[in-house]
Write a protein that holds these residues in place. Structure first.
Motif, short mmCIF file in Angstrom:
data_model
loop_
_atom_site.label_atom_id
_atom_site.label_comp_id
_atom_site.label_asym_id
_atom_site.label_seq_id
_atom_site.Cartn_x
_atom_site.Cartn_y
_atom_site.Cartn_z
N VAL A 1 -12.63 -56.90 5.73
CA VAL A 1 -13.70 -57.07 6.71
C VAL A 1 -14.68 -58.22 6.46
CG1 VAL A 1 -13.59 -54.59 7.25
CG2 VAL A 1 -15.39 -55.44 5.73
N GLY B 1 -28.11 -42.41 1.91
CA GLY B 1 -27.18 -43.18 2.75
C GLY B 1 -25.93 -43.53 1.97
N SER C 1 -23.64 -50.07 0.71
CA SER C 1 -24.75 -50.34 -0.20
C SER C 1 -25.00 -49.15 -1.13
CB SER C 1 -25.99 -50.63 0.66
OG SER C 1 -26.97 -51.22 -0.09
N GLU D 1 -26.46 -37.90 2.45
CA GLU D 1 -25.95 -38.53 3.67
C GLU D 1 -26.26 -37.65 4.88
OE1 GLU D 1 -24.50 -41.38 4.90
OE2 GLU D 1 -24.46 -40.24 6.78
N ALA D 2 -26.80 -38.28 5.93
CA ALA D 2 -27.20 -37.54 7.13
C ALA D 2 -26.00 -36.98 7.90
CB ALA D 2 -28.01 -38.45 8.05
N GLY E 1 -20.79 -44.23 5.75
CA GLY E 1 -21.60 -45.11 6.59
C GLY E 1 -20.75 -45.76 7.67
N VAL E 2 -21.06 -47.01 7.95
CA VAL E 2 -20.35 -47.74 9.01
C VAL E 2 -18.85 -47.79 8.72
CG1 VAL E 2 -20.07 -50.03 10.04
CG2 VAL E 2 -22.35 -49.10 9.69
N ARG F 1 -8.54 -51.22 11.84
CA ARG F 1 -9.03 -52.36 11.07
C ARG F 1 -9.32 -51.96 9.62
NH1 ARG F 1 -13.46 -55.88 10.99
NH2 ARG F 1 -14.92 -54.70 12.24
N VAL G 1 -32.52 -37.27 5.19
CA VAL G 1 -33.74 -37.47 4.41
C VAL G 1 -34.84 -37.93 5.38
CG1 VAL G 1 -34.81 -38.73 2.50
CG2 VAL G 1 -32.44 -37.93 2.33
N ASP H 1 -14.70 -54.39 18.09
CA ASP H 1 -14.18 -53.07 17.74
C ASP H 1 -14.21 -52.13 18.95
OD1 ASP H 1 -13.61 -53.77 15.16
OD2 ASP H 1 -15.42 -52.90 14.29
N ASP I 1 -28.50 -53.06 5.22
CA ASP I 1 -28.98 -53.35 6.58
C ASP I 1 -30.42 -52.91 6.83
OD1 ASP I 1 -26.53 -54.44 7.11
OD2 ASP I 1 -25.97 -53.03 8.70
N ALA J 1 -26.17 -56.79 8.97
CA ALA J 1 -25.57 -57.95 8.30
C ALA J 1 -24.10 -57.65 8.00
CB ALA J 1 -26.35 -58.27 7.04
N THR J 2 -23.73 -57.75 6.72
CA THR J 2 -22.31 -57.56 6.41
C THR J 2 -22.14 -56.58 5.25
OG1 THR J 2 -22.32 -59.38 4.83
CG2 THR J 2 -21.67 -59.92 7.08
N VAL J 3 -20.92 -56.10 5.13
CA VAL J 3 -20.57 -55.16 4.07
C VAL J 3 -20.85 -55.76 2.70
CG1 VAL J 3 -18.61 -54.00 2.97
CG2 VAL J 3 -18.84 -53.96 5.48
C1 LIG Z 1 -18.66 -51.41 14.42
C2 LIG Z 1 -19.09 -52.27 13.26
C3 LIG Z 1 -18.23 -53.23 12.77
C4 LIG Z 1 -18.60 -54.02 11.69
N1 LIG Z 1 -17.71 -54.93 11.22
C5 LIG Z 1 -18.02 -55.64 10.09
C6 LIG Z 1 -17.08 -56.53 9.51
O1 LIG Z 1 -15.98 -56.72 10.02
N2 LIG Z 1 -17.43 -57.18 8.38
C7 LIG Z 1 -18.63 -56.99 7.78
O2 LIG Z 1 -18.88 -57.54 6.71
N3 LIG Z 1 -19.56 -56.17 8.32
C8 LIG Z 1 -19.28 -55.49 9.47
N4 LIG Z 1 -20.22 -54.66 10.03
C9 LIG Z 1 -21.54 -54.56 9.40
C10 LIG Z 1 -21.50 -53.67 8.16
O3 LIG Z 1 -20.73 -52.54 8.41
C11 LIG Z 1 -22.90 -53.29 7.74
O4 LIG Z 1 -23.63 -54.46 7.49
C12 LIG Z 1 -22.89 -52.43 6.48
O5 LIG Z 1 -22.14 -51.25 6.69
C13 LIG Z 1 -24.30 -52.07 6.02
O6 LIG Z 1 -24.22 -51.19 4.94
P1 LIG Z 1 -25.39 -50.21 4.53
O7 LIG Z 1 -24.92 -49.51 3.32
O8 LIG Z 1 -26.66 -50.95 4.51
O9 LIG Z 1 -25.53 -49.18 5.77
P2 LIG Z 1 -24.53 -48.30 6.62
O10 LIG Z 1 -23.13 -48.64 6.45
O11 LIG Z 1 -25.09 -48.34 7.98
O12 LIG Z 1 -24.74 -46.83 6.01
C14 LIG Z 1 -25.96 -46.16 6.09
C15 LIG Z 1 -25.72 -44.69 5.91
O13 LIG Z 1 -26.96 -44.04 5.78
C16 LIG Z 1 -26.95 -42.85 6.53
N5 LIG Z 1 -28.33 -42.50 6.88
C17 LIG Z 1 -29.12 -43.07 7.81
N6 LIG Z 1 -30.32 -42.47 7.83
C18 LIG Z 1 -30.29 -41.51 6.88
C19 LIG Z 1 -31.23 -40.55 6.43
N7 LIG Z 1 -32.45 -40.48 6.95
N8 LIG Z 1 -30.86 -39.68 5.46
C20 LIG Z 1 -29.62 -39.74 4.92
N9 LIG Z 1 -28.69 -40.64 5.31
C21 LIG Z 1 -29.02 -41.51 6.27
C22 LIG Z 1 -26.11 -43.18 7.73
O14 LIG Z 1 -25.60 -42.01 8.33
C23 LIG Z 1 -25.03 -44.04 7.09
O15 LIG Z 1 -23.96 -43.25 6.64
C24 LIG Z 1 -19.87 -53.87 11.12
C25 LIG Z 1 -20.76 -52.92 11.64
C26 LIG Z 1 -20.38 -52.12 12.69
C27 LIG Z 1 -21.35 -51.10 13.23
#
Ligand SMILES: Cc1cc2nc3c(=O)[nH]c(=O)nc-3n(C[C@H](O)[C@H](O)[C@H](O)COP(=O)(O)OP(=O)(O)OC[C@H]3O[C@@H](n4cnc5c(N)ncnc54)[C@H](O)[C@@H]3O)c2cc1C
Ligand SMILES: Cc1cc2nc3c(=O)[nH]c(=O)nc-3n(C[C@H](O)[C@H](O)[C@H](O)COP(=O)(O)OP(=O)(O)OC[C@H]3O[C@@H](n4cnc5c(N)ncnc54)[C@H](O)[C@@H]3O)c2cc1C
Ligand code: SF4
Ligand code: SF4
Ligand code: FES
Ligand SMILES: [Mg+2]
Lengths: 467, 278
Positions: free
Chosen positions: A94, A150, A154, A173-174, A180-181, A190, A216, A297, A437, A443-445
């Motif tokens: 990704v 979360g 990350s 995790e909520a 997460g994503v 994918r 949380v 997607d 994020d 942003a990105t993974v």
């Molecule tokens: C459809 C889609 C496609 C994407 N495709 C790409 C790609 O191809 N390449 C790429 O690099 N990036 C891609 N991204 C972006 C990438 O997925 C994100 O930047 C990345 O997942 C961010 O990671 P994170 O850990 O910050 O948060 P997230 O992955 O958003 O995870 C956050 C987690 O925290 C949980 N949460 C939220 N609030 C609470 C709470 N109050 N208490 C407990 N848990 C909570 C959520 O349920 C979630 O599980 C895509 C994003 C989406 C939506």
């Protein structure tokens, strides 16, 4: 070894036929064989000052792992990857390689860059399928407890890093499932969910506890986590607030945020309805607003769910489309149409409140705006209508205030994202770090993982030295 | 798993009560908040309001009407069985205030949602009149509890089999005529809340309703639960579920609630067929 390596063309990734895959949820690229991977690996020049490593946000030792792969030491290659990147099977699939590692590869100056993402994916997949599954060594218990809020890339990174350093780690995790994503957003075709599940299982085997259904800010507050005996908290809650267009008719039946549409499809597996209980709207004429990865997607999911046609509607031009090149290419191969320089102005509904169409304006590119991209301006009198029965809005996301609004002593910026110290990820609240994020905006993974690693180092220092 | 420790049937088995072990949620829940429940791996996420919580015992109680596949599946769970997932407490708690004379109007399973709110309004010193309605006597729920939770309980049935013959709105109008009502709380089917709000508006009495749009996550991340209130879009799961009844676009809500009607019917029918064959 007849040819000079740089003269060989890049090893193409075998893929499902577009006609077939546009109607199934199986992964699109089917992966290299060992021979293919090694042939591609041989194209790497093993640069002394590798540009590719500079292009990777977490500095993966690209020539290093490729050299191990060339020698046939696949376990060594994957260990090398792990030392910088906890989720190579995910990133290989990704990452926007064309603007990161591969974008800086010297071989790409004259021809096609080394397929770094494909090789990274190959090593990780090989280890997953053939490896011993042996766990890395853990340092002895420190007696310190860390809460990770979360379970996106990350949070998973922080958990993985701190558990091997001997801390006691619990993820909150909520949702009812971790990832997460990677689980609720990016579709199966994918990023197979089995891969994410195995990464999470790996963390659990290492001793990470995962509490799902824990919102949380609602089920438990950040301060209560400290009262429960946690010594440090990492906030990695993502940017899960859907943006809409704010144009008339937006609440008609048949208009969904990409978050809702993809959550139904991926997390709830609604593409198997009625075998599973969650329904999903089946559109025949589908419009997706936006042109990022999320939009691609959603569009490709709609096609797989039986649409007659799917249109991407985007107000800028092709050059500005933020999606990965591979996604745009795959989407077009699968028959998705691009309506570029087009902006919707209102939705049209019938007497039952259901979407039947959308009025749009054609745009042209004007002067550059703040982002340096040429600003799209409407062409007068260019209104036209697109018939559609399903519209998925994928125009970005913002910061979800659920947790942050309950935590007044954690400073936010004016868009609601958490303010952190550069390099450490420390927030203004003692004992609390944040990253991914919820700090950077969508942003990105790999950036979310990079932020997680930095914060994990800083948390470790705090737990062993002090704030 | 979240174990069911008590189960009761009401209204001839069309309404079910489950008391469920969920200590963390029980500890934090306030009147007006809801949970999301999922029975099993393939299950749907279903929002239901907590009708009761017992922080000491660590349990929450839900009361729901069996209307489709998921609630039918819930009905088949016995004491000792459980839900795979229960998430909460979600939504904003009811804003409770001492205002004087309050009228609480409930219809269908809305009465279950209304019960803890009514009780709390009485506890903080309001003079609470309650009007509850059902199609027919057998479908009436929580009569005894509502009597205890209020100072004056009025009952209405559409067919006249019990209490006032007619709609809750008719009784409400009578009470409003007498004057002095400071606040109305209406919870029940959307058409009922719409009718109540229309009446209270003519009397200029503030009215609070609890909205039940289709939800997925319940945390503000999908926008599926959006409702129009005073011309602005709100997410009912985080901004609500309670809103100013005079500002709500009920017709839009009703249309949105029908989004999946065809699919839901098929899903429910096939479940009943399989179940009856067993
Ligand atoms: C459809 C889609 C496609 C994407 N495709 C790409 C790609 O191809 N390449 C790429 O690099 N990036 C891609 N991204 C972006 C990438 O997925 C994100 O930047 C990345 O997942 C961010 O990671 P994170 O850990 O910050 O948060 P997230 O992955 O958003 O995870 C956050 C987690 O925290 C949980 N949460 C939220 N609030 C609470 C709470 N109050 N208490 C407990 N848990 C909570 C959520 O349920 C979630 O599980 C895509 C994003 C989406 C939506
Ligand atoms: C905040 C909130 C609190 C609620 N509290 C209660 C309660 O205390 N007692 C009670 O009996 N009911 C309550 N409901 C309604 C309850 O959630 C629905 O009756 C239930 O989801 C129906 O699911 P089903 O699969 O059995 O029926 P289906 O046949 O699938 O649906 C029947 C109808 O229920 C509605 N519905 C379907 N799916 C959902 C969903 N995911 N979320 C919300 N509504 C949906 C739709 O209008 C649909 O036409 C509440 C709803 C909300 C939003
Ligand atoms: S992590 Fe991403 S950017 Fe870094 S080398 Fe791997 S694919 Fe390239
Ligand atoms: S820049 Fe390209 S050729 Fe050089 S080491 Fe990196 S991948 Fe190999
Ligand atoms: S249910 Fe998803 S935002 Fe409210
Ligand atoms: Mg249902």
């Amino acid at each position: 070894m007849a040819d000079k390596p740089e003269k060989r063309t890049r090893m193409p990734m075998p893929e499902q036929d577009p006609q077939v895959r546009a109607r199934n949820f199986l992964e699109v690229p089917t992966g290299y064989t060992v021979a293919m991977a090694q042939e591609e690996a041989a194209r790497c020049l093993q640069c002394k000052k590798p540009g590719c490593v500079e292009g990777c946000p977490v500095g993966v030792d690209i020539p290093g792992f490729i050299s191990l792969l060339s020698k046939g030491d696949l376990t060594g290659a994957v260990r090398n990857l792990w030392s910088k990147n906890a989720l190579p099977a995910v990133c290989g699939r990704v990452c926007p390689q064309e603007i990161q590692c591969e974008g800086k590869c010297i071989v790409g100056k004259k021809g096609q860059p080394v397929a770094i993402g494909n090789l990274e994916r190959f090593c990780a997949d090989y280890e997953r399928e053939h490896g011993t599954g042996e766990l890395p060594p853990k340092q002895k218990p420190t007696g310190k407890k860390v809460a990770v809020v979360g379970s996106g890339p990350s949070g998973l990174t922080v958990a993985g890093d701190l558990i091997v350093k001997g801390h006691d780690v619990t993820i909150f995790e909520a949702f009812h499932k971790a990832g997460g994503v990677l689980i609720y957003g990016i579709p199966e075709f994918r990023l197979p969910k089995a891969i994410v599940a195995q990464e999470i299982n790996f963390l659990e085997r290492l001793g990470v506890k995962i509490e799902v259904n824990a919102v949380v800010g609602r089920t438990v507050s950040l301060d209560e986590l400290f009262e429960q005996g946690f010594d440090a908290v990492y906030v990695g809650v993502g940017a899960g607030l859907p943006r809409f267009m704010n144009i008339p008719g937006e609440n008609l039946v048949g208009i969904l945020s990409a978050n809702e549409y993809l959550t139904r499809a991926n997390l709830m597996k609604a593409y198997q309805f009625p075998k599973v209980d969650t329904p999903i709207p089946i559109g025949k004429q589908v419009v997706v607003l936006g042109a990022g990865n999320v939009a691609m997607d959603a569009a490709r999911t709609a096609m797989r769910l039986g649409a007659d046609n799917v249109k991407i509607v985007y107000r800028r031009s092709r050059e500005e489309m933020p999606a990965r090149k591979a996604e745009i290419h795959h989407a077009e191969e699968e028959g998705i149409e691009m309506f570029l320089l087009t902006n919707p102005t209102r939705y049209l509904g019938n007497d039952n409140g259901r979407l039947i169409g959308m009025e749009c304006l054609r745009m042209e590119l004007g002067e550059p705006d703040d982002s340096g991209r040429r600003r799209p301006v409407p062409i007068k009198g260019s209104e036209f209508t697109i018939d559609c029965d399903l519209c998925i809005v994928a125009v970005g996301s913002g910061a979800n205030p659920l947790l942050t609004s309950e935590t007044p002593d954690m400073q936010l910026n004016r868009w609601g994202y958490v303010v952190t110290e550069e390099k450490t990820g420390k927030t203004t609240k003692k004992g609390v770090w944040a990253g991914g994020d919820i700090v950077t905006g969508a942003a990105t993974v790999i950036l979310a993982m990079g932020a997680g690693r930095q914060a994990a180092d800083s948390i470790h220092d705090y737990l062993t030295i002090g704030w | 798993m979240f174990t069911i420790v008590r189960r009761e049937e009401m209204a001839g088995g069309t309404v079910i009560l489950n008391e469920i072990e969920a200590p963390q949620i029980a500890r934090k829940a306030r009147p007006g908040q809801f949970v999301i429940l999922k029975a099993n791996e393939e299950g749907e996420r279903i929002p239901l309001t907590m009708a009761e919580t017992d922080p000491e015992k660590g349990t929450i109680t839900i009361i729901y009407m069996v209307v489709g596949k998921s609630t039918a599946l819930f009905r088949d769970l016995k004491v000792g069985d459980g839900y795979q997932d229960v998430i909460g407490p979600l939504g904003k708690a009811t804003h409770l205030e001492k205002v004087g004379k309050v009228v609480c109007v409930g219809g269908g399973t809305g009465v279950a949602v209304l019960h803890p709110i009514t009780r709390a309004l009485k506890e903080i010193g309001n003079d609470v009149t309650c009007i509850i309605g059902a199609r027919t006597k057998d479908l009436l729920i929580l009569e005894e509890q509502m009597k205890n939770a209020s100072h004056d309980l009025r009952i209405c049935t559409d067919d006249g089999s019990y209490g006032h013959h007619g709609f809750v709105t008719e009784v409400l109008k009578e009470i409003l005529e007498q004057g002095d009502v400071k606040q109305v709380v209406a919870i029940g089917p959307v058409p009922m809340m719409k009718a109540v709000s229309a009446i209270t508006k003519t009397y200029d009495v503030p009215t609070m309703v609890s909205l039940n749009p289709i939800m997925v996550d319940g945390t503000g991340m999908c926008g599926g639960c959006r409702v129009s209130v005073g011309g602005a879009t709100k997410f009912a799961c985080v901004d609500g579920p309670e809103f100013d009844g005079h500002q709500v676009d009920y017709d839009e809500l009703m249309m949105r609630l029908r989004a999946y009607q065809e699919d839901e019917k098929k899903c429910h029918e096939s479940y009943c067929t399989i179940r009856d064959a067993r």
